[in-house]
Design a protein around this motif. Sequence first.
Motif, PDB file in Angstrom:
ATOM      1  N   SER A  82      27.687 -39.431  11.600  1.00 55.87           N
ATOM      2  CA  SER A  82      28.621 -39.148  12.708  1.00 55.87           C
ATOM      3  C   SER A  82      28.061 -39.598  14.049  1.00 55.87           C
ATOM      4  O   SER A  82      28.820 -39.863  14.990  1.00 55.87           O
ATOM      5  N   LYS A 106      34.738 -42.041   7.235  1.00 57.32           N
ATOM      6  CA  LYS A 106      35.306 -41.205   8.300  1.00 57.32           C
ATOM      7  C   LYS A 106      35.101 -39.750   7.896  1.00 57.32           C
ATOM      8  O   LYS A 106      35.457 -39.360   6.782  1.00 57.32           O
ATOM      9  N   GLN A 108      35.395 -35.518   9.065  1.00 54.76           N
ATOM     10  CA  GLN A 108      36.034 -34.564   9.973  1.00 54.76           C
ATOM     11  C   GLN A 108      35.646 -33.146   9.572  1.00 54.76           C
ATOM     12  O   GLN A 108      35.725 -32.777   8.390  1.00 54.76           O
ATOM     13  N   ASN A 109      35.198 -32.356  10.543  1.00 58.77           N
ATOM     14  CA  ASN A 109      34.812 -30.967  10.294  1.00 58.77           C
ATOM     15  C   ASN A 109      35.987 -30.044  10.572  1.00 58.77           C
ATOM     16  O   ASN A 109      36.603 -30.112  11.640  1.00 58.77           O
TER      17      ASN A 109
END
Length: 253
Positions: A82, A106, A108-109
């Motif tokens: 990231s 890609k 995402q949290n």
Amino acid sequence: MREEISLAIIQSIIDSQKDLIVVFQESTPALINKAFKKFFAVSSLDDYKEEFGPFVNNFVPHPSYFHGEKVAKGSSWVDAISELPEMDRIVSMMTATYEPHAFLVKVQNIEEYVIAVFEDITQTLIKRIMIENNASIDKQSGAYAKNYFLQIAQSYQDAATFNKKIISAIHIKSEEKEASELPELVKHFKGIIRQDDMLIRWGEDSFLLIYLVDNLTNAQKMMDKVYTKGCSFTLITQKEKESIKEFIKRIEI
């Protein structure tokens, strides 16, 4: 019951995606989609967990890509990747038959979950590397090189599928035997064809014009458009459900 229904809906949504998708909970895969199962040749998440170790071990330690050795001690691969610029978030992973693929990652949290999406960019990367190395152009004629087209052929097929078109090809054989005549011939055809069409040096004195069309009638119209004295022309159009590999084989005959 409501939670089970929600999970089934999420599973259905991610299964419809062509990218590999993994949902992690505390660094452990908690959900994988159909594309992921197909790539790793597993039938379920439990099968994957039994056959594979830590997820970061899937990344091939290639110097040009992100992999486990680039993760600082005490950090996770998600945090490490990231921090990289988007264009550098690329990993290499092997299929069950040891075929390497390149993926743009890609992440995402969402609360305690991490959603990781792996977009297969193998063909795009090959295309970029060949352009950077000036390997896309046949230096003698100025047309695209045959090897370049063979490398990006699947991308061309993907474009055809996305635009709901078929691939058509015109094999052009020049009666001129002198190599010095080829650049002028290429210049002539480039002045006729469209920007997205590809003129490829196919043989010693032959070219292949590859283009997308809606139907056979328009394929023939292109053939009429490029007709030039001093050359012979053969039209080959992709059949329904014919793969690009099968199509190329038919051209070679």
